[in-house]
Design a protein around this motif. Structure first.
Motif, PDB file in Angstrom:
ATOM      1  N   ARG A 268     -36.617  14.809  49.803  1.00 10.58           N
ATOM      2  CA  ARG A 268     -35.916  14.358  51.208  1.00 10.58           C
ATOM      3  C   ARG A 268     -34.486  15.046  51.593  1.00 10.58           C
ATOM      4  N   PRO A 269     -34.662  16.466  51.425  1.00 12.81           N
ATOM      5  CA  PRO A 269     -33.158  17.201  51.719  1.00 12.81           C
ATOM      6  C   PRO A 269     -32.544  17.017  52.782  1.00 12.81           C
ATOM      7  N   GLU A 270     -31.259  17.273  52.963  1.00 13.96           N
ATOM      8  CA  GLU A 270     -30.662  17.579  54.472  1.00 13.96           C
ATOM      9  C   GLU A 270     -31.209  18.314  55.170  1.00 13.96           C
ATOM     10  N   MET A 271     -31.723  19.624  54.703  1.00 12.90           N
ATOM     11  CA  MET A 271     -32.206  20.520  55.686  1.00 12.90           C
ATOM     12  C   MET A 271     -33.551  21.419  55.161  1.00 12.90           C
ATOM     13  N   CYS A 272     -34.394  21.570  55.781  1.00 11.57           N
ATOM     14  CA  CYS A 272     -35.504  22.398  55.333  1.00 11.57           C
ATOM     15  C   CYS A 272     -35.889  23.637  56.454  1.00 11.57           C
ATOM     16  N   SER A 273     -36.342  24.612  55.793  1.00 16.78           N
ATOM     17  CA  SER A 273     -36.847  25.768  57.035  1.00 16.78           C
ATOM     18  C   SER A 273     -38.098  25.474  57.538  1.00 16.78           C
TER      19      SER A 273
ATOM     20  N   THR B  48     -40.192  25.097  53.524  1.00 16.73           N
ATOM     21  CA  THR B  48     -41.425  24.563  53.414  1.00 16.73           C
ATOM     22  C   THR B  48     -42.550  25.673  53.833  1.00 16.73           C
ATOM     23  N   GLY B  49     -42.015  26.904  53.700  1.00 16.73           N
ATOM     24  CA  GLY B  49     -42.807  28.045  53.828  1.00 16.73           C
ATOM     25  C   GLY B  49     -43.578  28.355  52.736  1.00 16.73           C
ATOM     26  N   GLY B  50     -42.837  28.092  51.454  1.00 21.74           N
ATOM     27  CA  GLY B  50     -43.454  28.483  50.196  1.00 21.74           C
ATOM     28  C   GLY B  50     -43.729  29.948  50.093  1.00 21.74           C
TER      29      GLY B  50
ATOM     30  N   LEU C 128     -45.209  21.156  50.725  1.00 24.26           N
ATOM     31  CA  LEU C 128     -44.410  19.897  51.085  1.00 24.26           C
ATOM     32  C   LEU C 128     -44.166  19.306  49.979  1.00 24.26           C
ATOM     33  N   ALA C 129     -44.670  19.563  48.884  1.00 25.59           N
ATOM     34  CA  ALA C 129     -44.635  18.788  47.614  1.00 25.59           C
ATOM     35  C   ALA C 129     -43.543  18.476  47.310  1.00 25.59           C
ATOM     36  N   TYR C 130     -42.495  19.439  46.990  1.00 19.38           N
ATOM     37  CA  TYR C 130     -40.983  19.007  46.743  1.00 19.38           C
ATOM     38  C   TYR C 130     -40.142  18.466  47.981  1.00 19.38           C
ATOM     39  N   PRO C 131     -40.226  19.258  49.031  1.00 23.26           N
ATOM     40  CA  PRO C 131     -39.585  18.586  50.052  1.00 23.26           C
ATOM     41  C   PRO C 131     -39.732  17.073  50.200  1.00 23.26           C
TER      42      PRO C 131
END
Length: 313
Positions: free
Chosen positions: A106-111, A87-89, A99-102
């Motif tokens: 809807r992944p298991e994990m994001c930074s 989510t840092g890009g 945030l467009a792709y996350p």
């Protein structure tokens, strides 16, 4: 009787948004290259794959979901690794772009970076005479006058739209001691619940330096804020500090992160030819320390992830 140590989770950050094509011919840039390196890293022992996207035309960072979709499903189909989407890009992207792709995946994990900061590698530009692409030099030099924005409102928004609404859990990236206190604030607010996965980051200009004492300080501060059993911590050492700091973290009961996002090198003066080379190296070190490496299934259990079947890609 002392509690046996966790198996060690190896994360691999495949490409990132900091390094540029001129800096290494091995930096993965195209969707095919990112997929191939991610899959090879998982086969080498990485349980978590931390992913950014690059414009395949010239290697510049991009947040375009259409680029992510060219490699993320391919990695999913080829591995059981946890897919962790940034989510840092990059420092030049808006929050909406980041945030467009996350939000789509809807992944298991994001930074999730836990604070606004100066974040720069601009001194590196002084050592490069010729650049492959016109965008690279101003991109690197321009970091000197940019702030990586992650306000309390930004963080709250990410925790809501990805954490609460999508069931995504986070790799909480802490570049400074104050970032731990920011995380504690959101725990106190009830917006973050354990198990916490804290990624301590050392050696980035603008954040904590790579001194071993800083790792001890980060661990002691996290103990005070969350309790020794209230979190798991991992360590990212930038550049030449990668393997020494990761080895220290493993001895202290932590987890480790490698990858060409964090360091372009395998050893002194030796460019890593792939992320998997770094995974294999840290795995050899862990073996010599008599530490076991976690599988993706074991990492999911330790971090309380929702499972690969609950994502949208």
């Amino acid at each position: 009787m002392p509690t046996p140590p966790d198996k060690v989770i190896i994360s691999c950050a495949v490409t990132g948004s900091v390094h540029t094509p001129t800096m290494s011919p091995y930096l993965p840039l195209t969707p095919d290259q990112i997929a191939e390196q991610a899959i090879e890293a998982a086969e080498a022992g990485a349980a978590i794959l931390h992913l950014h996207a690059r414009d395949p035309a010239d290697g510049r960072p991009t947040a375009d979901p259409a680029v992510f979709t060219q490699f993320v499903p391919r990695i999913r189909d080829a591995t059981d690794a946890v897919i962790n989407i940034t989510t840092g890009g990059s420092t030049r992207m808006t929050l909406a772009e980041r945030l467009a792709y996350p939000l789509q995946a809807r992944p298991e994990m994001c930074s999730l970076n836990m604070g606004s900061m100066n974040f720069s590698i601009h001194p590196v530009a002084r050592r490069i005479g010729e650049w492959q692409h016109d965008w690279e030099k101003p991109y690197v030099e321009g970091m000197e006058d940019l702030i990586f924005r992650n306000t309390f409102a930004d963080i709250r928004h990410i925790l809501r739209v990805l954490g609460e609404e999508a069931g995504t859990r986070f790799e909480f990236e802490c570049y400074d001691i104050g970032h731990l206190y920011n995380l504690a604030h959101f725990v106190d607010e009830g917006l973050v619940r354990g198990p916490l996965f804290i990624q301590g980051i050392f050696g980035i200009l603008g954040g904590l330096g790579p001194d071993p004492e800083n790792l001890v300080t980060l661990r002691a501060t996290a103990d005070r804020l969350f309790g020794r059993g209230g979190y798991r911590f991992s360590v990212l050492g930038a550049g030449r500090h990668q393997m020494p700091l990761l080895s220290m973290a493993a001895v202290m009961g932590g987890h480790v992160r490698v990858g060409l996002e964090d360091s372009l090198y395998l050893g002194r003066g030796q460019l890593a030819r792939s992320c998997a080379e770094q995974v294999r190296k840290i795995r050899r070190i862990l073996d010599e320390l008599s530490l076991d490496v976690a599988t993706p299934a074991e990492a999911r259990a330790m971090l309380g992830l929702k499972g690969a079947g609950a994502v949208a890609f």
